[in-house]
Write an enzyme that holds these catalytic residues in place. Structure first.
Site, PDB file in Angstrom:
ATOM      1  CG  HIS A 111       4.779   2.326  12.225  1.00 38.29           C
ATOM      2  ND1 HIS A 111       4.428   1.732  11.045  1.00 38.29           N
ATOM      3  CD2 HIS A 111       4.799   3.653  11.998  1.00 38.29           C
ATOM      4  CE1 HIS A 111       4.222   2.674  10.127  1.00 38.29           C
ATOM      5  NE2 HIS A 111       4.445   3.852  10.679  1.00 38.29           N
ATOM      6  CB  SER A 129       2.556   3.110   5.440  1.00 35.41           C
ATOM      7  OG  SER A 129       2.849   3.074   6.819  1.00 35.41           O
TER       8      SER A 129
END
Lengths: 283, 283
Positions: free
Chosen positions: A37, A186
């Site tokens: 990210h 994630s």
């Protein structure tokens, strides 16, 4: 950095930027930021003058038996990390802010959402296309940045933008990997230490396919490459292949020959519990 | 008045207007302009500073056995009429300009597209929602004007705009009627003189329901009102009721009591050939 929770406010803030002549770049995310990210945010920084990150765990892209409730969340940490990357605003709405009780609209792509992850996750890509459309309308960015790890998502968004005439440039960012090749996700936080080692077989299988192609001067057959990758992964304890495919990176259609756009894409379930994906160009 | 045929050009022209601070009003149409369309253009004139009319007979909102090929078209006449109304630009793209061969995206509303015209025209409202989304993205108007004659279309667009967070104001224009009550429609041009007289039964049936409610001090039942309107219409030679419904004008849900938002909506096929619709508030 502004933290925005209301739709009205995000419309106002980004509308103000546009009037000032800023070039707005959106990075849509579901939070629990990792280096992947943060790389998207850095790329965004280089593409515009105002960076907005959305953080929304979108319920309509999760199936009834998927990990919506368990999906990792830490707004305070994410907020600090985004701020450190020089993000101008973080839009983190509540579910009720994005979906009224009467909500009933979906953006549906009939082809690019089929196969690969679409096969095992019915409705997932309708949910993705719909939430991205909503985010695009709220912020009207000039550019939006997506990771190439979600290969099918990126192809879907590109197709949707063309089909619906969105005046937004879509930019993909290469997969970010750990030193040992594991693609950042994630969902890696669900893995035990042992499972994390096992998970290396995903990127290794792609690397081996690439080696086989090079060593055979691109005479290896697609069928054999897929069979070899599948066998390699399933030789690892607890690994169950969801799919191994070789497709065109733009259309996601399966190919019979390997060319510059051929990607090996795969999804693997580890100990029946954690589903990981990975992909890579083969030439 | 500019005549625009290319998507790129319409993006450029409307984008330029926005930078100048103009307030852009869009009137989406399928052409073959009558007084109803011209009224929409006049309303648009009062709502903004730049008026753009789109003229596109959208193939994806016609069913395979509907009147796509026969739908009346006359660009030269429409162009003159729009110019006389002070329209700033007419966007009239070819089908190939709007739909690439790889086109595969639909905007789908699950509830408001059901029932009424949605029941007999599967896929119609997906086609409407999709083309309107494309037009909105190409022109990014501040306001868009739709006729109330297409009651379900208007409810659909309003719902879609809320659900997808379009930053566009939707304005409805009351039905425009001939002196004898016939609702204006491009499809009226399919009618013979005799059929045109017969077609008056649509607006008369709504008027009679309104009278019955008033005379009974709103004690008439919804079931009886629908039965009376159906019987009245079917007493006319060649008239076949597709539906007669009493619904809420916003949600389109059927009601059991008549209130300020109750609308009688109906569709009638004349001599199995021309399908007409009409609607009206009952109080």
């Amino acid at each position: 950095m502004k933290l925005i929770k209301k739709s009205e406010e995000v419309v106002q803030v980004t509308g103000g930027w546009r009037e000032e002549g800023q070039r707005i770049v959106l990075v849509p995310t579901m939070g629990w930021f990792h280096e992947g990210h943060l790389s998207l945010m850095r790329l965004a920084r280089s593409l515009g003058t105002k960076i907005i990150v959305s953080l929304f765990v979108n319920p309509i892209q999760f199936g009834p038996r998927e990990d919506l409730a368990a999906y990792p969340r830490d707004l305070d940490r994410d907020r600090r990390l985004a701020e450190q990357e020089g993000v101008d605003a973080l839009f983190a709405p509540a579910v009720e802010e994005m979906f009224e009780p009467e909500f009933q609209t979906r953006v549906v792509l009939s082809k690019v959402s089929q196969g690969l992850c679409g096969a095992g996750r019915p409705g997932h890509f309708d949910g993705v296309a719909t939430i991205v459309t909503k985010l695009f309308h709220l912020m009207v960015p000039h550019v939006a940045v997506f990771g190439e790890k979600d290969l099918q998502q990126l192809a879907l968004i590109r197709r949707m933008v063309r089909d619906l005439n969105f005046q937004i440039e879509i930019v993909g960012h290469p997969i970010v990997r750990e030193h040992d090749g594991l693609a950042l996700s994630s969902r890696n936080s669900y893995l035990t230490e042992v499972e994390r080692q096992t998970a290396l077989c995903l990127s290794q299988a792609i690397g081996q396919a690439r080696d086989t192609i090079r060593d055979s001067s691109n005479t290896a057959s697609v069928v054999d490459l897929i069979a070899a990758a599948t066998a390699y992964i399933e030789a690892h304890e607890g690994c169950q292949v969801d799919y191994v495919s070789i497709v065109d990176r733009w259309t996601l259609l399966p190919g019979t020959a390997i060319d510059q756009d051929s990607v090996m894409a795969l999804a693997v379930k580890i100990n029946g519990r954690v589903r990981l994906i990975d992909n890579g160009l083969l030439l």
